[in-house]
Design a protein around this motif. Structure first.
Motif, mmCIF file in Angstrom:
data_model
loop_
_atom_site.group_PDB
_atom_site.id
_atom_site.type_symbol
_atom_site.label_atom_id
_atom_site.label_comp_id
_atom_site.label_asym_id
_atom_site.label_seq_id
_atom_site.Cartn_x
_atom_site.Cartn_y
_atom_site.Cartn_z
ATOM 1 N N MET A 126 -15.896 81.592 4.270
ATOM 2 C CA MET A 126 -16.968 81.495 4.648
ATOM 3 C C MET A 126 -17.806 82.750 4.537
ATOM 4 O O MET A 126 -19.111 82.415 4.065
ATOM 5 N N ASN A 127 -17.320 83.675 4.507
ATOM 6 C CA ASN A 127 -18.194 84.936 4.190
ATOM 7 C C ASN A 127 -18.483 84.949 2.675
ATOM 8 O O ASN A 127 -19.736 85.340 2.202
ATOM 9 N N ALA A 128 -17.712 84.450 1.807
ATOM 10 C CA ALA A 128 -17.805 84.618 0.293
ATOM 11 C C ALA A 128 -18.932 83.302 -0.001
ATOM 12 O O ALA A 128 -19.584 83.715 -1.071
ATOM 13 N N ALA A 129 -18.683 82.323 0.618
ATOM 14 C CA ALA A 129 -19.542 81.112 0.118
ATOM 15 C C ALA A 129 -20.920 81.356 0.518
ATOM 16 O O ALA A 129 -21.941 80.838 0.157
ATOM 17 N N ALA A 130 -21.256 82.435 1.378
ATOM 18 C CA ALA A 130 -22.604 82.522 2.227
ATOM 19 C C ALA A 130 -23.121 84.028 1.531
ATOM 20 O O ALA A 130 -24.443 84.180 1.894
ATOM 21 N N ILE A 131 -22.668 84.579 0.421
ATOM 22 C CA ILE A 131 -23.363 85.688 -0.235
ATOM 23 C C ILE A 131 -24.615 85.059 -1.046
ATOM 24 O O ILE A 131 -24.340 84.259 -1.952
ATOM 25 N N PRO A 132 -25.878 85.530 -0.907
ATOM 26 C CA PRO A 132 -26.880 85.055 -1.375
ATOM 27 C C PRO A 132 -26.868 85.574 -3.034
ATOM 28 O O PRO A 132 -26.288 86.743 -3.446
ATOM 29 N N GLY A 133 -27.165 84.422 -3.949
ATOM 30 C CA GLY A 133 -26.950 84.530 -5.279
ATOM 31 C C GLY A 133 -25.754 84.424 -6.059
ATOM 32 O O GLY A 133 -25.798 85.045 -7.179
ATOM 33 N N SER A 134 -24.701 84.230 -5.201
ATOM 34 C CA SER A 134 -23.408 84.208 -5.847
ATOM 35 C C SER A 134 -23.285 83.088 -6.768
ATOM 36 O O SER A 134 -23.569 82.177 -6.566
ATOM 37 N N VAL A 135 -22.385 83.772 -7.996
ATOM 38 C CA VAL A 135 -22.440 82.735 -9.224
ATOM 39 C C VAL A 135 -20.894 82.293 -8.909
ATOM 40 O O VAL A 135 -20.481 81.221 -9.950
ATOM 41 N N LEU A 136 -20.234 82.168 -7.809
ATOM 42 C CA LEU A 136 -18.842 81.748 -7.611
ATOM 43 C C LEU A 136 -18.904 80.449 -7.250
ATOM 44 O O LEU A 136 -19.564 80.095 -6.162
ATOM 45 N N THR A 137 -18.301 79.466 -7.819
ATOM 46 C CA THR A 137 -18.331 78.016 -7.643
ATOM 47 C C THR A 137 -17.155 77.818 -6.455
ATOM 48 O O THR A 137 -16.477 78.498 -5.999
ATOM 49 N N ALA A 138 -17.236 76.399 -5.902
ATOM 50 C CA ALA A 138 -16.262 76.230 -4.901
ATOM 51 C C ALA A 138 -14.852 76.138 -5.409
ATOM 52 O O ALA A 138 -13.823 76.697 -5.040
ATOM 53 N N GLY A 139 -14.801 75.688 -6.659
ATOM 54 C CA GLY A 139 -13.238 75.903 -7.304
ATOM 55 C C GLY A 139 -12.889 77.466 -7.371
ATOM 56 O O GLY A 139 -11.455 77.799 -7.319
ATOM 57 N N VAL A 140 -13.698 78.494 -7.752
ATOM 58 C CA VAL A 140 -13.337 79.891 -8.103
ATOM 59 C C VAL A 140 -12.931 80.391 -6.783
ATOM 60 O O VAL A 140 -12.002 81.300 -6.537
ATOM 61 N N LEU A 141 -13.792 79.944 -5.715
ATOM 62 C CA LEU A 141 -13.626 80.695 -4.233
ATOM 63 C C LEU A 141 -12.185 80.257 -3.877
ATOM 64 O O LEU A 141 -11.537 80.897 -3.403
ATOM 65 N N MET A 142 -11.988 78.908 -4.087
ATOM 66 C CA MET A 142 -10.755 78.352 -3.598
ATOM 67 C C MET A 142 -9.420 79.075 -4.403
ATOM 68 O O MET A 142 -8.439 79.227 -3.882
ATOM 69 N N ALA A 143 -9.690 79.148 -5.804
ATOM 70 C CA ALA A 143 -8.509 79.731 -6.284
ATOM 71 C C ALA A 143 -8.363 81.128 -6.051
ATOM 72 O O ALA A 143 -7.486 81.756 -5.900
ATOM 73 N N ASN A 144 -9.317 81.994 -5.938
ATOM 74 C CA ASN A 144 -9.459 83.503 -5.417
ATOM 75 C C ASN A 144 -8.675 83.306 -4.204
ATOM 76 O O ASN A 144 -8.042 84.473 -3.862
#
Length: 188
Positions: A126-144
């Motif tokens: 939840m924290n990672a997905a709400a970072i303004p301007g983040s270039v991380l996609t859903a797939g990258v966040l789930m893999a991380n």
């Protein structure tokens, strides 16, 4: 600063809460606009509290698209607080992403955190997905997150192995030795 919402939005008298983390308003456009952690894989039950919770900050949600991989049933329409949300599905869309549309305001992309996720993992996502301007996609966040979970598991396994092999100093009696804080002299 990340906005975390836990709003009560009654649905069918159940009083479910939408667990959300939204990207704060910013001029930085990112891949995601936040994250949603549903309690089940029942889209018909989960969508009303989500849409109701987003009415105030984002406006009336009119359409939603999902990938059917994680949703056993994808209804075509879901009644939400006096209006209908139309639901579409696309296999090309990432399975862990939901797209929400509003006629008046626009489009938002949310990471959908698996309902069975541990609270600590959900909080990280939840924290990672709400970072303004983040270039991380859903797939990258789930893999991380999967890599983080593996690291935590390996760390626990190493600690258990260390302890089971006598990693802690033990007396012959099997009781862990404690340091007294004083050093013995070579003559004693």
């Amino acid at each position: 600063m990340t906005t975390v919402l836990d709003r009560t939005a009654p649905t069918n008298g159940a009083g479910l809460r939408a667990r959300l983390s939204l990207t704060p308003k910013s001029s930085l456009a990112g891949q995601l606009d936040g994250a949603w952690w549903p309690r089940s894989r029942d889209l018909e039950a989960e969508l009303p509290p989500l849409a109701a919770a987003l009415d105030l900050p984002w406006g009336r949600i009119t359409h939603v698209t999902v990938n059917p991989t994680h949703w056993p049933v994808v209804p075509h329409k879901v009644p939400v607080a006096g209006h209908t949300v139309h639901v579409g599905w696309f296999t090309e869309q990432h399975p862990d992403k939901m797209i929400l549309l509003s006629y008046t305001v626009g489009r938002w992309d949310l990471l959908v955190i698996p309902p069975e996720s541990e609270p600590a993992a959900a909080a990280r996502l939840m924290n990672a997905a709400a970072i303004p301007g983040s270039v991380l996609t859903a797939g990258v966040l789930m893999a991380n997150e999967a890599a983080t979970e593996r690291d935590i598991l390996h760390s626990r396994q190493r600690e258990t192995l260390w302890e089971s092999e006598g990693g802690a100093c033990m007396c012959p009696s099997g009781i862990p030795m404690r340091h007294s804080g004083t050093l013995a002299s070579a003559n004693s």
